[in-house]
Design a protein around this motif. Sequence first.
Motif, PDB file in Angstrom:
ATOM      1  N   SER A 128       0.828  -1.192   0.000  1.00 13.11           N
ATOM      2  CA  SER A 128       0.000   0.000   0.000  1.00 13.11           C
ATOM      3  C   SER A 128       0.867   1.247   0.000  1.00 13.11           C
ATOM      4  N   ARG A 129       0.529   2.154  -0.854  1.00 16.06           N
ATOM      5  CA  ARG A 129       1.203   3.451  -0.927  1.00 16.06           C
ATOM      6  C   ARG A 129       0.251   4.556  -0.485  1.00 16.06           C
ATOM      7  N   ALA A 130      -0.788   4.189   0.268  1.00 13.72           N
ATOM      8  CA  ALA A 130      -1.820   5.154   0.665  1.00 13.72           C
ATOM      9  C   ALA A 130      -1.243   6.320   1.457  1.00 13.72           C
ATOM     10  N   ALA A 131      -0.295   6.073   2.329  1.00 13.93           N
ATOM     11  CA  ALA A 131       0.272   7.148   3.146  1.00 13.93           C
ATOM     12  C   ALA A 131       1.030   8.147   2.270  1.00 13.93           C
ATOM     13  N   GLU A 132       1.787   7.653   1.293  1.00  9.57           N
ATOM     14  CA  GLU A 132       2.523   8.538   0.398  1.00  9.57           C
ATOM     15  C   GLU A 132       1.564   9.360  -0.468  1.00  9.57           C
ATOM     16  N   VAL A 133       0.516   8.710  -0.987  1.00  8.01           N
ATOM     17  CA  VAL A 133      -0.464   9.409  -1.816  1.00  8.01           C
ATOM     18  C   VAL A 133      -1.137  10.518  -1.006  1.00  8.01           C
ATOM     19  N   GLU A 134      -1.507  10.221   0.217  1.00  7.83           N
ATOM     20  CA  GLU A 134      -2.154  11.234   1.063  1.00  7.83           C
ATOM     21  C   GLU A 134      -1.197  12.379   1.371  1.00  7.83           C
ATOM     22  N   ALA A 135       0.065  12.087   1.584  1.00 16.16           N
ATOM     23  CA  ALA A 135       1.056  13.143   1.837  1.00 16.16           C
ATOM     24  C   ALA A 135       1.200  14.044   0.610  1.00 16.16           C
ATOM     25  N   ILE A 136       1.164  13.466  -0.570  1.00  7.50           N
ATOM     26  CA  ILE A 136       1.236  14.270  -1.800  1.00  7.50           C
ATOM     27  C   ILE A 136      -0.014  15.125  -1.924  1.00  7.50           C
ATOM     28  N   ARG A 137      -1.167  14.564  -1.615  1.00 11.99           N
ATOM     29  CA  ARG A 137      -2.417  15.348  -1.653  1.00 11.99           C
ATOM     30  C   ARG A 137      -2.322  16.571  -0.736  1.00 11.99           C
ATOM     31  N   ARG A 138      -1.809  16.350   0.468  1.00 11.41           N
ATOM     32  CA  ARG A 138      -1.655  17.477   1.410  1.00 11.41           C
ATOM     33  C   ARG A 138      -0.707  18.529   0.835  1.00 11.41           C
ATOM     34  N   ALA A 139       0.401  18.069   0.246  1.00 11.40           N
ATOM     35  CA  ALA A 139       1.360  19.000  -0.348  1.00 11.40           C
ATOM     36  C   ALA A 139       0.725  19.751  -1.523  1.00 11.40           C
ATOM     37  N   GLN A 140      -0.149  19.086  -2.257  1.00 11.44           N
ATOM     38  CA  GLN A 140      -0.853  19.758  -3.348  1.00 11.44           C
ATOM     39  C   GLN A 140      -1.803  20.821  -2.796  1.00 11.44           C
ATOM     40  N   ARG A 141      -2.534  20.487  -1.735  1.00  7.13           N
ATOM     41  CA  ARG A 141      -3.450  21.467  -1.126  1.00  7.13           C
ATOM     42  C   ARG A 141      -2.692  22.674  -0.577  1.00  7.13           C
ATOM     43  N   GLN A 142      -1.455  22.442  -0.117  1.00  8.17           N
ATOM     44  CA  GLN A 142      -0.620  23.525   0.423  1.00  8.17           C
ATOM     45  C   GLN A 142       0.064  24.321  -0.684  1.00  8.17           C
ATOM     46  N   GLY A 143      -0.111  23.906  -1.939  1.00 10.17           N
ATOM     47  CA  GLY A 143       0.499  24.607  -3.062  1.00 10.17           C
ATOM     48  C   GLY A 143       1.961  24.265  -3.270  1.00 10.17           C
ATOM     49  N   LEU A 144       2.451  23.193  -2.637  1.00 10.16           N
ATOM     50  CA  LEU A 144       3.858  22.802  -2.765  1.00 10.16           C
ATOM     51  C   LEU A 144       4.122  21.860  -3.931  1.00 10.16           C
ATOM     52  N   VAL A 145       3.071  21.185  -4.382  1.00 11.54           N
ATOM     53  CA  VAL A 145       3.176  20.223  -5.485  1.00 11.54           C
ATOM     54  C   VAL A 145       2.088  20.545  -6.498  1.00 11.54           C
ATOM     55  N   SER A 146       2.443  20.508  -7.755  1.00 16.10           N
ATOM     56  CA  SER A 146       1.517  20.800  -8.840  1.00 16.10           C
ATOM     57  C   SER A 146       0.281  19.910  -8.775  1.00 16.10           C
ATOM     58  N   THR A 147      -0.828  20.466  -9.212  1.00 14.88           N
ATOM     59  CA  THR A 147      -2.068  19.689  -9.281  1.00 14.88           C
ATOM     60  C   THR A 147      -2.392  19.282 -10.719  1.00 14.88           C
ATOM     61  N   CYS A 148      -1.402  19.367 -11.602  1.00 15.65           N
ATOM     62  CA  CYS A 148      -1.613  18.947 -13.002  1.00 15.65           C
ATOM     63  C   CYS A 148      -1.920  17.458 -13.096  1.00 15.65           C
ATOM     64  N   PHE A 149      -1.452  16.704 -12.109  1.00 19.31           N
ATOM     65  CA  PHE A 149      -1.674  15.264 -12.056  1.00 19.31           C
ATOM     66  C   PHE A 149      -2.279  14.926 -10.701  1.00 19.31           C
ATOM     67  N   THR A 150      -2.978  13.794 -10.635  1.00 18.61           N
ATOM     68  CA  THR A 150      -3.487  13.338  -9.341  1.00 18.61           C
ATOM     69  C   THR A 150      -2.311  12.924  -8.469  1.00 18.61           C
ATOM     70  N   ALA A 151      -2.538  12.815  -7.189  1.00 25.99           N
ATOM     71  CA  ALA A 151      -1.474  12.388  -6.267  1.00 25.99           C
ATOM     72  C   ALA A 151      -0.956  11.001  -6.641  1.00 25.99           C
ATOM     73  N   GLU A 152      -1.854  10.109  -7.048  1.00 41.60           N
ATOM     74  CA  GLU A 152      -1.439   8.766  -7.465  1.00 41.60           C
ATOM     75  C   GLU A 152      -0.531   8.834  -8.691  1.00 41.60           C
ATOM     76  N   GLN A 153      -0.890   9.694  -9.641  1.00 38.78           N
ATOM     77  CA  GLN A 153      -0.074   9.848 -10.846  1.00 38.78           C
ATOM     78  C   GLN A 153       1.283  10.459 -10.517  1.00 38.78           C
ATOM     79  N   VAL A 154       1.304  11.444  -9.627  1.00 36.01           N
ATOM     80  CA  VAL A 154       2.567  12.059  -9.228  1.00 36.01           C
ATOM     81  C   VAL A 154       3.483  11.002  -8.633  1.00 36.01           C
ATOM     82  N   LEU A 155       2.958  10.191  -7.718  1.00 35.47           N
ATOM     83  CA  LEU A 155       3.784   9.161  -7.085  1.00 35.47           C
ATOM     84  C   LEU A 155       4.311   8.176  -8.126  1.00 35.47           C
ATOM     85  N   ALA A 156       3.449   7.718  -9.015  1.00 42.47           N
ATOM     86  CA  ALA A 156       3.876   6.766 -10.048  1.00 42.47           C
ATOM     87  C   ALA A 156       4.970   7.371 -10.932  1.00 42.47           C
ATOM     88  N   LEU A 157       4.813   8.617 -11.314  1.00 40.22           N
ATOM     89  CA  LEU A 157       5.810   9.276 -12.165  1.00 40.22           C
ATOM     90  C   LEU A 157       7.131   9.483 -11.429  1.00 40.22           C
TER      91      LEU A 157
END
Length: 173
Positions: free
Chosen positions: A109-138
């Motif tokens: 499970s990568r749920a914790a990493e995906v959720e951390a990316i989502r939080r970073a996206q909400r904070q404006g630290l990570v682009s929202t061009c891709f979903t958190a799952e897509q960002v992690l995979a890339l």
Amino acid sequence: MASRDREETRRRLLDAAFVEFAAYGFGGARMERIARIAGCSAGLAYTYYGGKDALFDAVQCEVVDAAFVEFDAHDLPEYAARLYDRQHRHPELARLATWHQLERPGRVSRAAEVEAIRRAQRQGLVSTCFTAEQVLALVLAIASMWSNAPDDGSDHVARRRTVEDAVRRLVGP
């Protein structure tokens, strides 16, 4: 004394299983070969781990996780660079991860990493061009893009910089 021998046998089995699974994958690995490499009987390997499934999971937990790279959603470029470094130093870890993805997808499970990316996206630290799952995979794909390539003498530092820069450009807000 017997306790130490049991622990030593268990460790030899784990080490042998790591080599076997990295070379042949889950489907191609053979308990008999693992036992032979570990210097014990196949029956003893089954006694310790119950079977190939449990042994593969133990290798994943105890060997691969020992080489764990701390995840940081706030600095994905550096995370990818550290992951690249680890795979460069230990290409067998990358092979094992590839076999795991091919033969046993969804078991980690990568749920914790995906959720951390989502939080970073909400904070404006990570682009929202891709979903958190897509960002992690890339990010994982970029970090491991040279992991199965032969070492052709290319500059490790330049490759590391490329990984870091590519992820920075990918996730930049």
